[in-house]
Enzyme design. Structure first.
Site, mmCIF file in Angstrom:
data_model
loop_
_atom_site.group_PDB
_atom_site.id
_atom_site.type_symbol
_atom_site.label_atom_id
_atom_site.label_comp_id
_atom_site.label_asym_id
_atom_site.label_seq_id
_atom_site.Cartn_x
_atom_site.Cartn_y
_atom_site.Cartn_z
ATOM 1 N N PRO A 101 16.461 29.183 33.069
ATOM 2 C CA PRO A 101 15.236 29.330 32.276
ATOM 3 C C PRO A 101 15.524 29.864 30.875
ATOM 4 C CG PRO A 101 15.326 30.986 34.034
ATOM 5 C CD PRO A 101 16.535 30.120 34.187
ATOM 6 N N THR A 150 18.379 30.457 37.654
ATOM 7 C CA THR A 150 19.393 31.486 37.409
ATOM 8 C C THR A 150 18.698 32.719 36.839
ATOM 9 O OG1 THR A 150 19.850 30.564 35.230
ATOM 10 C CG2 THR A 150 21.267 29.840 37.025
ATOM 11 N N ASP A 166 25.561 23.189 28.950
ATOM 12 C CA ASP A 166 26.831 22.969 29.638
ATOM 13 C C ASP A 166 27.343 24.210 30.364
ATOM 14 O OD1 ASP A 166 27.034 20.272 28.774
ATOM 15 O OD2 ASP A 166 27.523 21.024 26.780
ATOM 16 N N GLU A 205 29.657 26.858 35.417
ATOM 17 C CA GLU A 205 29.571 27.894 36.459
ATOM 18 C C GLU A 205 29.523 27.266 37.856
ATOM 19 O OE1 GLU A 205 26.446 30.702 35.722
ATOM 20 O OE2 GLU A 205 27.253 31.298 33.785
ATOM 21 N N GLY A 255 23.581 23.036 24.053
ATOM 22 C CA GLY A 255 24.744 22.159 24.072
ATOM 23 C C GLY A 255 24.674 21.322 25.337
ATOM 24 N N ARG A 307 22.886 26.269 13.190
ATOM 25 C CA ARG A 307 23.648 27.522 13.236
ATOM 26 C C ARG A 307 25.149 27.238 13.259
ATOM 27 N NH1 ARG A 307 23.629 28.423 19.662
ATOM 28 N NH2 ARG A 307 25.782 29.037 19.841
ATOM 29 N N ASP A 335 34.330 25.435 27.701
ATOM 30 C CA ASP A 335 33.043 24.793 28.030
ATOM 31 C C ASP A 335 31.875 25.539 27.374
ATOM 32 O OD1 ASP A 335 34.665 23.214 29.593
ATOM 33 O OD2 ASP A 335 33.936 23.957 31.517
HETATM 34 N N1 LIG Z 1 18.492 34.142 33.434
HETATM 35 C C1 LIG Z 1 19.464 34.208 32.532
HETATM 36 N N2 LIG Z 1 19.454 35.108 31.540
HETATM 37 C C2 LIG Z 1 20.422 35.165 30.625
HETATM 38 N N3 LIG Z 1 21.479 34.332 30.590
HETATM 39 C C3 LIG Z 1 21.552 33.400 31.536
HETATM 40 C C4 LIG Z 1 20.550 33.290 32.551
HETATM 41 N N4 LIG Z 1 20.891 32.258 33.358
HETATM 42 C C5 LIG Z 1 22.046 31.771 32.882
HETATM 43 N N5 LIG Z 1 22.449 32.443 31.792
HETATM 44 C C6 LIG Z 1 23.618 32.183 30.938
HETATM 45 O O1 LIG Z 1 23.229 31.399 29.832
HETATM 46 C C7 LIG Z 1 24.398 30.792 29.292
HETATM 47 C C8 LIG Z 1 24.088 29.476 28.614
HETATM 48 O O2 LIG Z 1 23.597 28.597 29.531
HETATM 49 P P1 LIG Z 1 23.355 27.041 29.207
HETATM 50 O O3 LIG Z 1 24.613 26.403 28.846
HETATM 51 O O4 LIG Z 1 22.613 26.514 30.358
HETATM 52 O O5 LIG Z 1 22.366 27.044 27.974
HETATM 53 P P2 LIG Z 1 22.586 26.647 26.469
HETATM 54 O O6 LIG Z 1 21.307 26.864 25.795
HETATM 55 O O7 LIG Z 1 23.159 25.299 26.304
HETATM 56 O O8 LIG Z 1 23.601 27.718 26.009
HETATM 57 P P3 LIG Z 1 24.825 27.560 25.050
HETATM 58 O O9 LIG Z 1 24.342 26.878 23.839
HETATM 59 O O10 LIG Z 1 25.225 28.973 24.851
HETATM 60 O O11 LIG Z 1 25.847 26.760 25.848
HETATM 61 C C9 LIG Z 1 25.393 30.722 30.433
HETATM 62 O O12 LIG Z 1 26.512 31.480 30.092
HETATM 63 C C10 LIG Z 1 24.672 31.378 31.602
HETATM 64 O O13 LIG Z 1 25.509 32.224 32.348
#
Ligand SMILES: Nc1ncnc2c1ncn2[C@@H]1O[C@H](COP(=O)(O)OP(=O)(O)OP(=O)(O)O)[C@@H](O)[C@H]1O
Length: 678
Positions: A268, A299, A326, A331, A359, A431, A643
């Site tokens: 989320p 998560t 990603d 994970e 990403g 960014r 990753d």
């Molecule tokens: N409930 C949560 N609160 C905070 N962080 C979380 C939660 N659930 C997952 N995460 C973390 O968020 C991170 C990014 O997750 P994800 O790749 O799905 O999103 P993203 O927006 O693409 O992020 P990024 O651009 O940093 O890759 C992961 O390292 C994951 O462990």
């Protein structure tokens, strides 16, 4: 042709009068709406009607011009144009990503085009491609009149699918779908079609077809009731008992698993915090419409998906879909890896992504799109394919459990930018560009030692390797694999991994002498392609030091390192084709290196080429295919990004682990990068 005068069309009187059922036939490409020979509405009427309209979309224009009720040549032309309109070979979601799709398949579509609707019906000669068909079922005991199932709330054809997605929460989904399956088993039987219709003609069946219809930038499930006549167009493929619905479903789910059982993990927090909403509105309706069963978990903290994947009941599912960026697939892969039964887990589960993060490299590379609804359609229709993973070892964790990487590892300029701009996440993709530009202007360098085991060192060797391996995981071989897989699936007992593992890998099942073709086929034959424990074994343990056949990168370059980037998927972000030569299972990873001393005027074309992947052609950029490497940073501050996740600044050793992970690839391939024509 079933066109009506524009007045009636505008009136949208779909609920008011009983209309004739739309007739259709099966074609090679899809279900084609039949013209009505008796229609008084002629070509001239249609043209006049067309002129009277202020705006006519491309689909209408093409099919109306080429159509004639009684002219088979025009009908053929119209069929082609309709198929073309609905299955274009161009970009499928320009609004979301610049990914260009040069390969043709019937999932493609321009979301800006949509089915023209005439009183809720599809115009004659419109083809609903099989690649868009999500489900089909017989309609029982329906009166012989037209239902516009999408708009008629009272229609009995508004089956429980849409209600499920609206009315029931996902916790109740399983029981609902069990009920649905029971219902379906009756309604899908070949003898269960409308007795009313059957009594009129033994060759026509009344069928409800649910398909993915483009709407604005997305695809959404749409229902249509069709009286399908298959006798005038007999198909050699039609199964013996003439079960039309089964035939439609077979064609619609060629090479892919029907009724997937999907474990959905939503982050989320992903992207701009919209992952849940994106999944619920864009993905879930399509999954439910395709009779997939889904269970959703969220998560709650960083690293939670590792726990979830480690603890989940893998017997219940065939697919894990990460509604995230990603980070969650990374994970999940590592959570499965830490399970005692990881061999079974990697053999059983396909890991895929519904792009809901910032990403979304996995979706762009594997589903060829950054759009959640199109990506979901791909998930439903894609081919399960094995891809290589990379195994990472660093002193702080290697002994306990090395870590798997499916996408990339990076050190230097990109890593710093990726991780250290988290605080300006609100800026979106800008960014990253801002951060890179800032670091380049500073000419920041990241001294290190790098040792490499090469597979193709020079750019020429790399090109040769790419051309040789490009087609090895291609669709035709995947077809063979999937057919075999479908045959074998029921016979394969996951509990008996060991027994099966003891078989001789080298021999083909039937003992046929191996030529080039059969070598290729055998390389993906699921009966000999089960992952084994030995596939997880590390060939180059960290403690053994650098093997003698690894080459040290010229210290003149490594001491002035700008970018060090290794990867397995062509896209690392929606607009960044960093590894244009990456292939799903060629047993190598791609390595890209730049020198921080490169002048700004030379860096400009490199950075500007990132969206097309042409940066790797620049003479200042090193680009190789490699099997393993070790990088030893000389700085005391900094990080690796694996990753997209932050890894500690310690020596990092990585080796390829071929074909370890199942994922879902559209047409069994990564998105075409045009690397061979660069
Ligand atoms: N409930 C949560 N609160 C905070 N962080 C979380 C939660 N659930 C997952 N995460 C973390 O968020 C991170 C990014 O997750 P994800 O790749 O799905 O999103 P993203 O927006 O693409 O992020 P990024 O651009 O940093 O890759 C992961 O390292 C994951 O462990």
């Amino acid at each position: 042709m079933t066109l009506r005068p524009s007045k009636r069309r505008k009136g949208r009187s779909r609920h008011s009068v009983k209309k004739q059922i739309t007739s259709a036939i099966l074609t090679e490409e899809g279900i084609m709406i039949k013209a009505k020979p008796s229609s008084p509405y002629t070509y001239a009427n249609r043209m006049a009607d067309k002129r009277s309209r202020n705006s006519v979309d491309n689909i209408s224009r093409t099919s109306f011009q080429s159509n004639s009720d009684n002219n088979s040549i025009f009908e053929t032309a119209s069929l082609i144009s309709c198929v073309t309109c609905l299955s274009d070979t161009d970009t499928i979601d320009r609004s979301e990503t610049s990914t260009t799709n040069t390969s043709k398949d019937d999932l493609s579509a321009n979301p800006k085009l949509h089915y023209p609707s005439v009183n809720g019906q599809l115009p004659a000669n419109t083809v609903i491609p099989y690649g868009r068909i999500l489900d089909a079922r017989y309609i029982e005991k329906e009166p012989l009149h037209y239902y516009d199932a999408t708009s008629s709330p009272s229609s009995p054809l508004n089956s429980s699918i849409s209600n499920v997605s609206e009315k029931y929460d996902l916790g109740e989904l399983n029981s609902i779908q069990q009920t649905e399956k029971k219902t379906k088993s009756v309604s899908r039987g070949s003898n269960s079609s409308s007795s009313l219709i059957s009594s009129k003609s033994p060759f026509t069946k009344l069928v409800e077809v649910i398909f993915a219809r483009p709407r604005r930038h997305d695809v959404v499930p749409k229902r249509v009731s069709l009286l399908i006549d298959y006798k005038p167009h007999p198909s050699p493929h039609l199964n013996e008992d003439g079960d039309l619905v089964e035939e439609i479903l077979k064609r619609s789910y060629k090479n892919t698993r029907r009724n997937k059982s999907i474990f959905v993990i939503i982050n989320p927090f992903g992207g701009k915090g919209k992952a849940k909403k994106l999944f619920m509105t864009k993905a879930k309706p399509l999954l439910l419409a395709s009779q997939c069963s889904i269970e959703v978990v969220y998560t709650k903290y960083p690293g939670h998906a590792i726990e979830i994947a480690r603890e989940m009941d893998i017997d219940q599912y065939d697919t894990i879909a990460c509604a995230s960026g990603d980070g969650i697939p990374h994970e999940v892969i590592n959570g499965l890896y830490r399970r005692p039964d990881h061999v079974k887990a990697f053999n059983k589960l396909a890991i895929t992504e519904i792009p809901c993060g910032s990403g979304n490299a996995m979706s762009v590379s594997c589903h060829w799109t950054n759009n959640p609804s199109y990506s979901t359609l791909c998930l439903i229709k894609s081919i399960e394919t094995k891809i290589d993973l990379m195994c990472c070892s660093q002193p702080s964790y290697a002994k306990k459990h090395p870590k798997l990487s499916f996408l990339s590892q990076t050190y230097g300029l990109i890593a710093e930018t990726d991780i250290n701009t988290e605080f300006i996440r609100w800026m979106g993709p800008a960014r990253f560009e801002l951060g890179v530009a800032f670091n380049i202007i500073q000419k920041k360098r990241y001294p290190c030692d790098i040792y490499v085991k090469y597979a193709a060192k020079s750019k020429n060797e790399l090109k040769t390797h790419y051309l040789e391996y490009k087609n090895k995981g291609s669709l035709e071989y995947q077809h063979i694999a999937m057919n075999k897989c479908n045959e074998d699936r029921d016979n394969y007992n996951y509990e008996n991994d060991q027994e099966i593992d003891d078989g001789d890998d080298e021999e083909s099942d039937d003992g046929v002498e191996e030529d080039d073709h059969s070598v290729l086929c055998n390389s993906i034959d699921p009966s000999t392609d089960q992952i084994k424990e030995e596939n997880f074994k590390i060939k180059y343990p960290l403690d053994d030091g650098v093997p003698s056949d690894w080459e040290r990168l010229d210290p003149n370059i490594s001491n002035n390192l700008g970018i060090f980037y290794t990867g397995k998927m062509p896209y690392v972000a929606a607009d960044t084709k960093f590894f244009p030569a990456a292939l799903p299972s060629d047993g190598t990873m791609d390595m890209v290196i730049t020198d921080a001393r490169t002048s700004l005027t030379r860096m400009a074309p490199i950075l500007l080429g990132l969206d097309k992947g042409s940066h790797v052609l620049q003479p200042e950029v090193l680009h190789s295919k490699i099997l393993a490497y070790k990088i030893i940073p000389k700085l005391t501050n900094g990080l690796f990004s694996v990753d997209g996740e932050k890894f500690p600044l310690e020596p990092l050793q990585v080796e390829i682990m071929p074909r370890l992970c199942k994922t879902l690839l559209r047409n069994g391939r990564y998105v075409d990068t045009d690397f061979d024509s660069m």
